[in-house]
Scaffold this motif. Structure first.
Motif, PDB file in Angstrom:
ATOM      1  N   VAL A 250       0.935  -1.186   0.011  1.00  0.00           N
ATOM      2  CA  VAL A 250      -0.041  -0.069   0.036  1.00  0.00           C
ATOM      3  C   VAL A 250       0.807   1.151  -0.086  1.00  0.00           C
ATOM      4  CG1 VAL A 250      -1.755   1.320   1.206  1.00  0.00           C
ATOM      5  CG2 VAL A 250      -1.770  -1.226   1.133  1.00  0.00           C
ATOM      6  N   THR A 251       2.014   1.215   0.853  1.00  0.00           N
ATOM      7  CA  THR A 251       2.850   2.475   0.928  1.00  0.00           C
ATOM      8  C   THR A 251       3.362   2.704  -0.580  1.00  0.00           C
ATOM      9  OG1 THR A 251       3.368   2.006   3.047  1.00  0.00           O
ATOM     10  CG2 THR A 251       4.846   3.382   1.828  1.00  0.00           C
ATOM     11  N   SER A 252       3.887   1.563  -1.181  1.00  0.00           N
ATOM     12  CA  SER A 252       4.550   1.826  -2.629  1.00  0.00           C
ATOM     13  C   SER A 252       3.292   2.200  -3.592  1.00  0.00           C
ATOM     14  CB  SER A 252       4.896   0.272  -2.823  1.00  0.00           C
ATOM     15  OG  SER A 252       5.484   0.395  -4.296  1.00  0.00           O
ATOM     16  N   TRP A 253       2.117   1.817  -3.498  1.00  0.00           N
ATOM     17  CA  TRP A 253       1.262   2.159  -4.431  1.00  0.00           C
ATOM     18  C   TRP A 253       1.024   3.724  -4.184  1.00  0.00           C
ATOM     19  CZ3 TRP A 253      -3.928   3.900  -3.519  1.00  0.00           C
ATOM     20  CH2 TRP A 253      -4.646   4.119  -4.787  1.00  0.00           C
ATOM     21  N   CYS A 254       0.769   4.168  -3.002  1.00  0.00           N
ATOM     22  CA  CYS A 254       0.350   5.454  -2.472  1.00  0.00           C
ATOM     23  C   CYS A 254       1.431   6.388  -2.961  1.00  0.00           C
ATOM     24  CB  CYS A 254       0.344   5.513  -0.981  1.00  0.00           C
ATOM     25  SG  CYS A 254       0.068   7.167  -0.376  1.00  0.00           S
ATOM     26  N   ARG A 255       2.677   5.862  -2.762  1.00  0.00           N
ATOM     27  CA  ARG A 255       4.105   6.855  -3.315  1.00  0.00           C
ATOM     28  C   ARG A 255       3.981   6.863  -4.825  1.00  0.00           C
ATOM     29  NH1 ARG A 255       9.870   6.595  -0.741  1.00  0.00           N
ATOM     30  NH2 ARG A 255       8.489   6.458   1.069  1.00  0.00           N
ATOM     31  N   ARG A 256       3.604   5.805  -5.388  1.00  0.00           N
ATOM     32  CA  ARG A 256       3.803   5.843  -6.819  1.00  0.00           C
ATOM     33  C   ARG A 256       2.805   6.575  -7.205  1.00  0.00           C
ATOM     34  NH1 ARG A 256       4.147   0.196  -6.839  1.00  0.00           N
ATOM     35  NH2 ARG A 256       1.998   0.037  -7.446  1.00  0.00           N
ATOM     36  N   HIS A 257       1.539   6.730  -6.754  1.00  0.00           N
ATOM     37  CA  HIS A 257       0.402   7.778  -7.277  1.00  0.00           C
ATOM     38  C   HIS A 257       1.013   9.267  -6.825  1.00  0.00           C
ATOM     39  CE1 HIS A 257      -3.580   9.258  -7.674  1.00  0.00           C
ATOM     40  NE2 HIS A 257      -3.219  10.290  -6.970  1.00  0.00           N
ATOM     41  N   THR A 258       1.304   9.406  -5.740  1.00  0.00           N
ATOM     42  CA  THR A 258       1.878  10.749  -5.508  1.00  0.00           C
ATOM     43  C   THR A 258       3.002  11.397  -6.515  1.00  0.00           C
ATOM     44  OG1 THR A 258       1.501  10.476  -3.152  1.00  0.00           O
ATOM     45  CG2 THR A 258       2.924  12.286  -3.603  1.00  0.00           C
ATOM     46  N   ILE A 259       4.127  10.486  -6.365  1.00  0.00           N
ATOM     47  CA  ILE A 259       5.261  10.867  -7.410  1.00  0.00           C
ATOM     48  C   ILE A 259       4.759  11.004  -8.624  1.00  0.00           C
ATOM     49  CG2 ILE A 259       7.224  10.021  -8.137  1.00  0.00           C
ATOM     50  CD1 ILE A 259       8.032   9.018  -5.611  1.00  0.00           C
ATOM     51  N   GLY A 260       3.834   9.739  -8.862  1.00  0.00           N
ATOM     52  CA  GLY A 260       3.344   9.779 -10.508  1.00  0.00           C
ATOM     53  C   GLY A 260       4.006   9.557 -11.665  1.00  0.00           C
ATOM     54  N   GLY A 261       3.811  10.369 -12.767  1.00  0.00           N
ATOM     55  CA  GLY A 261       4.381  10.211 -13.878  1.00  0.00           C
ATOM     56  C   GLY A 261       3.876  11.242 -14.733  1.00  0.00           C
ATOM     57  N   ASP A 262       3.457  12.254 -13.862  1.00  0.00           N
ATOM     58  CA  ASP A 262       2.577  13.202 -14.684  1.00  0.00           C
ATOM     59  C   ASP A 262       3.490  14.264 -15.324  1.00  0.00           C
ATOM     60  OD1 ASP A 262       0.247  15.733 -13.394  1.00  0.00           O
ATOM     61  OD2 ASP A 262       0.086  14.327 -15.040  1.00  0.00           O
ATOM     62  N   GLY A 263       4.674  14.223 -14.953  1.00  0.00           N
ATOM     63  CA  GLY A 263       5.408  15.067 -15.794  1.00  0.00           C
ATOM     64  C   GLY A 263       6.203  14.436 -17.116  1.00  0.00           C
ATOM     65  N   THR A 264       6.153  15.363 -18.275  1.00  0.00           N
ATOM     66  CA  THR A 264       7.105  14.527 -19.344  1.00  0.00           C
ATOM     67  C   THR A 264       7.466  15.852 -20.041  1.00  0.00           C
ATOM     68  OG1 THR A 264       6.500  13.302 -21.294  1.00  0.00           O
ATOM     69  CG2 THR A 264       4.975  14.752 -20.822  1.00  0.00           C
ATOM     70  N   VAL A 265       8.378  15.697 -20.978  1.00  0.00           N
ATOM     71  CA  VAL A 265       9.038  16.547 -21.641  1.00  0.00           C
ATOM     72  C   VAL A 265       7.944  17.223 -22.575  1.00  0.00           C
ATOM     73  CG1 VAL A 265      10.794  16.950 -23.777  1.00  0.00           C
ATOM     74  CG2 VAL A 265      11.214  15.103 -21.987  1.00  0.00           C
ATOM     75  N   ALA A 266       7.976  18.511 -22.693  1.00  0.00           N
ATOM     76  CA  ALA A 266       7.042  19.462 -23.401  1.00  0.00           C
ATOM     77  C   ALA A 266       6.907  19.362 -24.780  1.00  0.00           C
ATOM     78  CB  ALA A 266       7.198  20.948 -22.972  1.00  0.00           C
TER      79      ALA A 266
ATOM     80  N   ILE B 208       5.180  21.085  -0.678  1.00  0.00           N
ATOM     81  CA  ILE B 208       6.450  20.345  -1.350  1.00  0.00           C
ATOM     82  C   ILE B 208       6.132  19.092  -1.927  1.00  0.00           C
ATOM     83  CG2 ILE B 208       8.833  19.528  -0.777  1.00  0.00           C
ATOM     84  CD1 ILE B 208       8.311  22.355  -0.161  1.00  0.00           C
ATOM     85  N   GLY B 209       6.363  18.833  -3.167  1.00  0.00           N
ATOM     86  CA  GLY B 209       6.091  17.424  -3.891  1.00  0.00           C
ATOM     87  C   GLY B 209       7.388  17.121  -4.785  1.00  0.00           C
ATOM     88  N   ARG B 210       7.017  15.946  -5.486  1.00  0.00           N
ATOM     89  CA  ARG B 210       7.977  15.404  -6.227  1.00  0.00           C
ATOM     90  C   ARG B 210       7.202  14.654  -7.583  1.00  0.00           C
ATOM     91  NH1 ARG B 210      11.983  10.631  -4.453  1.00  0.00           N
ATOM     92  NH2 ARG B 210       9.946  10.052  -3.420  1.00  0.00           N
ATOM     93  N   VAL B 211       7.940  14.936  -8.786  1.00  0.00           N
ATOM     94  CA  VAL B 211       7.166  14.273  -9.838  1.00  0.00           C
ATOM     95  C   VAL B 211       8.276  13.797 -10.634  1.00  0.00           C
ATOM     96  CG1 VAL B 211       6.232  15.126 -12.133  1.00  0.00           C
ATOM     97  CG2 VAL B 211       5.221  16.161 -10.037  1.00  0.00           C
ATOM     98  N   ARG B 212       8.002  12.718 -11.121  1.00  0.00           N
ATOM     99  CA  ARG B 212       8.653  11.825 -11.904  1.00  0.00           C
ATOM    100  C   ARG B 212       8.730  12.186 -13.586  1.00  0.00           C
ATOM    101  NH1 ARG B 212      11.070   6.916 -10.769  1.00  0.00           N
ATOM    102  NH2 ARG B 212      11.573   8.243  -9.053  1.00  0.00           N
ATOM    103  N   LEU B 213       9.807  12.730 -14.105  1.00  0.00           N
ATOM    104  CA  LEU B 213       9.750  13.459 -15.586  1.00  0.00           C
ATOM    105  C   LEU B 213       9.981  12.278 -16.634  1.00  0.00           C
ATOM    106  CD1 LEU B 213       9.421  15.892 -17.132  1.00  0.00           C
ATOM    107  CD2 LEU B 213      11.659  16.404 -16.784  1.00  0.00           C
TER     108      LEU B 213
END
Length: 230
Positions: A12-28, A142-147
């Motif tokens: 659950v911790t891993s799933w929650c963190r993956r959602h938070t970090i996401g993958g919502d960023g990408t090269v424009a 404060i947050g983090r996004v995986r680009l």
């Protein structure tokens, strides 16, 4: 039973963190179908080079008078490196593509955490804003996004003020990286301004920097990962 419970907590911790970090960023350039030579924007190769230039460095490493990257310092760096002036709106479009910008508190939570975050906003957040007003302090989220779209991938650490100001740094991901102490200190600045920092579920509390100056207050946004780890 104990092993199964630990495994469930870890999942659950891993799933929650993956959602938070996401993958919502990408090269424009990827996100908007950028074509080489389009006026007033970076080419894909230039954007990738820019991201690599930003990894692990700060504006003052380039002689710029800012602690962390902002729209203005990013535009200045692009002008210097590529001789390309970018207007305020274009820089903002890059930052949004990279996953940066104001978000509602519930958008910083996974589906399991939304209710807890909404209660926190009603019950806890007002006291944080009052304390910040009393201390003449700035409040940052404060947050983090995986680009995505880069090689290697990049983590974008962002701080968005309650007034919508975006400050950020880019790092190369590692396994369970802690919240960087330098990032937190730079939000206070050389003038040592008081700040209240609301940290989302990207980092559990044991990955926060310790023994920070009293002018810096960290507040955890509710996270199911944190609750299960407690």
């Amino acid at each position: 039973m104990g092993v199964a419970l630990r495994d469930a907590r870890r999942s659950v911790t891993s799933w929650c963190r993956r959602h938070t970090i996401g993958g919502d960023g990408t090269v424009a350039a990827v996100r908007r179908g950028h074509r080489q030579g389009e006026p007033g924007t970076l080419s894909r190769d230039q954007e990738l080079e820019l991201i690599d230039m930003l990894r692990g460095v700060h504006p003052d490493d380039f002689g710029l008078d800012e602690e962390l990257w902002t729209r203005q310092s990013l535009a200045t760096l692009v002008q210097r490196r590529f001789d390309l002036p970018l207007d305020h709106g274009t820089v903002g479009a890059y930052l949004r593509a990279w996953g940066l910008g104001p978000r509602e508190p519930r958008e910083r939570a996974c589906g399991l955490c939304v209710g807890a975050v909404e209660r926190w906003v009603r019950l806890e957040y007002p006291s944080i804003t009052r304390a910040a007003q009393d201390h003449l302090a700035e409040v940052y989220w404060i947050g983090r996004v995986r680009l995505r779209g880069t090689m290697p991938a990049a983590d974008v650490l962002s701080a968005v003020s309650s007034r919508g100001r975006v400050r950020f740094m880019i790092t190369t991901p590692s396994v369970d990286p802690p919240l960087p102490r330098d990032f937190v200190l730079r939000l206070s600045g050389a003038e040592e301004h008081p700040v209240h920092l609301i940290v989302d579920g990207s980092w559990p509390r044991n990955e926060w920097p310790r023994r920070l100056p009293r002018r810096i207050a960290l507040h955890p946004l509710p996270s199911c990962g944190r609750a299960l780890a407690a």
